[in-house]
Design a protein around this motif. Structure first.
Motif, PDB file in Angstrom:
ATOM      1  N   GLN A 126     -10.276  -2.519   3.305  1.00  0.00           N
ATOM      2  CA  GLN A 126     -10.090  -1.237   3.992  1.00  0.00           C
ATOM      3  C   GLN A 126      -8.650  -1.072   4.445  1.00  0.00           C
ATOM      4  O   GLN A 126      -8.085   0.026   4.370  1.00  0.00           O
ATOM      5  N   TRP A 127      -8.047  -2.164   4.901  1.00  0.00           N
ATOM      6  CA  TRP A 127      -6.650  -2.121   5.324  1.00  0.00           C
ATOM      7  C   TRP A 127      -5.743  -1.807   4.144  1.00  0.00           C
ATOM      8  O   TRP A 127      -4.847  -0.952   4.227  1.00  0.00           O
ATOM      9  N   LYS A 128      -5.972  -2.466   3.010  1.00  0.00           N
ATOM     10  CA  LYS A 128      -5.142  -2.228   1.835  1.00  0.00           C
ATOM     11  C   LYS A 128      -5.302  -0.794   1.328  1.00  0.00           C
ATOM     12  O   LYS A 128      -4.336  -0.167   0.875  1.00  0.00           O
ATOM     13  N   ASP A 129      -6.528  -0.281   1.414  1.00  0.00           N
ATOM     14  CA  ASP A 129      -6.776   1.096   0.997  1.00  0.00           C
ATOM     15  C   ASP A 129      -6.056   2.069   1.919  1.00  0.00           C
ATOM     16  O   ASP A 129      -5.442   3.043   1.460  1.00  0.00           O
ATOM     17  N   ALA A 130      -6.114   1.804   3.223  1.00  0.00           N
ATOM     18  CA  ALA A 130      -5.431   2.660   4.196  1.00  0.00           C
ATOM     19  C   ALA A 130      -3.921   2.622   3.994  1.00  0.00           C
ATOM     20  O   ALA A 130      -3.238   3.654   4.073  1.00  0.00           O
ATOM     21  N   ARG A 131      -3.390   1.426   3.712  1.00  0.00           N
ATOM     22  CA  ARG A 131      -1.950   1.293   3.467  1.00  0.00           C
ATOM     23  C   ARG A 131      -1.537   2.071   2.228  1.00  0.00           C
ATOM     24  O   ARG A 131      -0.496   2.757   2.224  1.00  0.00           O
ATOM     25  N   SER A 132      -2.360   1.992   1.187  1.00  0.00           N
ATOM     26  CA  SER A 132      -2.070   2.720  -0.043  1.00  0.00           C
ATOM     27  C   SER A 132      -2.067   4.229   0.187  1.00  0.00           C
ATOM     28  O   SER A 132      -1.166   4.944  -0.279  1.00  0.00           O
ATOM     29  N   LYS A 133      -3.062   4.708   0.911  1.00  0.00           N
ATOM     30  CA  LYS A 133      -3.149   6.146   1.198  1.00  0.00           C
ATOM     31  C   LYS A 133      -1.972   6.602   2.059  1.00  0.00           C
ATOM     32  O   LYS A 133      -1.445   7.698   1.888  1.00  0.00           O
ATOM     33  N   ALA A 134      -1.575   5.742   3.011  1.00  0.00           N
ATOM     34  CA  ALA A 134      -0.448   6.073   3.878  1.00  0.00           C
ATOM     35  C   ALA A 134       0.829   6.244   3.053  1.00  0.00           C
ATOM     36  O   ALA A 134       1.626   7.161   3.294  1.00  0.00           O
ATOM     37  N   LYS A 135       1.029   5.378   2.064  1.00  0.00           N
ATOM     38  CA  LYS A 135       2.210   5.473   1.211  1.00  0.00           C
ATOM     39  C   LYS A 135       2.183   6.747   0.377  1.00  0.00           C
ATOM     40  O   LYS A 135       3.216   7.394   0.169  1.00  0.00           O
ATOM     41  N   ILE A 136       0.986   7.111  -0.091  1.00  0.00           N
ATOM     42  CA  ILE A 136       0.857   8.324  -0.905  1.00  0.00           C
ATOM     43  C   ILE A 136       1.228   9.559  -0.077  1.00  0.00           C
ATOM     44  O   ILE A 136       1.968  10.435  -0.538  1.00  0.00           O
ATOM     45  N   VAL A 137       0.714   9.626   1.148  1.00  0.00           N
ATOM     46  CA  VAL A 137       1.012  10.771   2.014  1.00  0.00           C
ATOM     47  C   VAL A 137       2.513  10.844   2.296  1.00  0.00           C
ATOM     48  O   VAL A 137       3.127  11.915   2.201  1.00  0.00           O
ATOM     49  N   ALA A 138       3.105   9.702   2.655  1.00  0.00           N
ATOM     50  CA  ALA A 138       4.533   9.681   2.962  1.00  0.00           C
ATOM     51  C   ALA A 138       5.366  10.069   1.753  1.00  0.00           C
ATOM     52  O   ALA A 138       6.301  10.878   1.855  1.00  0.00           O
ATOM     53  N   ASN A 139       5.044   9.516   0.589  1.00  0.00           N
ATOM     54  CA  ASN A 139       5.807   9.818  -0.626  1.00  0.00           C
ATOM     55  C   ASN A 139       5.647  11.262  -1.055  1.00  0.00           C
ATOM     56  O   ASN A 139       6.592  11.889  -1.556  1.00  0.00           O
ATOM     57  N   THR A 140       4.443  11.814  -0.855  1.00  0.00           N
ATOM     58  CA  THR A 140       4.215  13.228  -1.176  1.00  0.00           C
ATOM     59  C   THR A 140       5.063  14.126  -0.297  1.00  0.00           C
ATOM     60  O   THR A 140       5.698  15.070  -0.765  1.00  0.00           O
ATOM     61  N   ALA A 141       5.073  13.829   0.997  1.00  0.00           N
ATOM     62  CA  ALA A 141       5.862  14.615   1.936  1.00  0.00           C
ATOM     63  C   ALA A 141       7.345  14.552   1.583  1.00  0.00           C
ATOM     64  O   ALA A 141       8.049  15.567   1.571  1.00  0.00           O
TER      65      ALA A 141
END
Length: 217
Positions: A126-141
């Motif tokens: 769950q932590w790795k999934d959350a980290r991955s999603k966080a990177k996607i949001v940041a990179n998209t922005a």
């Protein structure tokens, strides 16, 4: 560079034209900005800058435990970016992108899900999934030059650090969190004065009453 001195001078000259709510917010925020500018250590400076931000924002967000990568502040920050006719917030974001902002976005120690994993509240997957999603949001922005979303993501990381400090989860002057604390302080000390300025520039906007109203004796 905006500072307590020039913002306070402006507030004294203009406050009669402000609503009571806006004047109270600005007055309180400036008082904490002044204190932050007096501090020589990042622990204290960051803490007082965050209080100044709360004074300007003044929403009952403390009771909201769960928040996504867009943070608790997206609506407020989006509004500020829209009202920022001089694009000062955008300039701060993109000028600092390769420095403090990128460092904060890439630092897992200011990602709330990391601490949820360390505390056993979520699994490693769950932590790795959350980290991955966080990177996607940041990179998209970042990819879309979305200043408001970048700020929202950054503030969600600042909020994690705020929690560590305010709730006694770090040691004063500790060498363990110096890097993220310094980066977060650099960002906040640049953004906070601009937030106050934009609010004063937008005196005709409705900013709402402070959570703790001014009591006249």
């Amino acid at each position: 560079m905006l500072s307590f001195t020039n913002l306070k001078h402006r507030h004294r000259n203009e406050r009669k034209g402000y609503s009571q709510a806006l004047s109270t917010r600005v007055h309180r925020a400036l008082s904490w900005l002044q204190k932050a500018e007096m501090c020589e250590d990042d622990d204290s400076k960051f803490t007082f800058l965050w209080i100044a931000f709360n004074s300007a924002y003044a929403q009952e967000f403390e009771q909201k435990v769960n928040f996504g990568e867009r943070g608790l502040y997206q609506e407020f920050l989006t509004r500020l970016v829209e009202l920022d006719s001089e694009n000062l917030l955008s300039n701060i974001v993109w000028h600092n992108y390769s420095g403090a902002i990128r460092a904060v976005l890439n630092n897992e120690f200011v990602l709330e899900s990391y601490w949820n994993y360390q505390s056993g509240r979520i699994t490693e997957d769950q932590w790795k999934d959350a980290r991955s999603k966080a990177k996607i949001v940041a990179n998209t922005a970042l990819g879309y030059n979305n200043t408001a979303l970048v700020l929202s993501v950054v503030f969600s990381r600042l909020y994690t650090l705020r929690n560590q400090i305010i709730h006694g989860g770090s040691t004063f002057g500790s060498s363990v969190n110096r890097k993220q604390l310094r980066d977060c302080t650099i960002i906040l000390e640049q953004i906070l004065p601009v937030i106050i300025k934009v609010m004063m520039d937008s005196r005709n906007e409705l900013w709402g009453d402070p959570v703790y109203p001014l009591i006249e004796k």
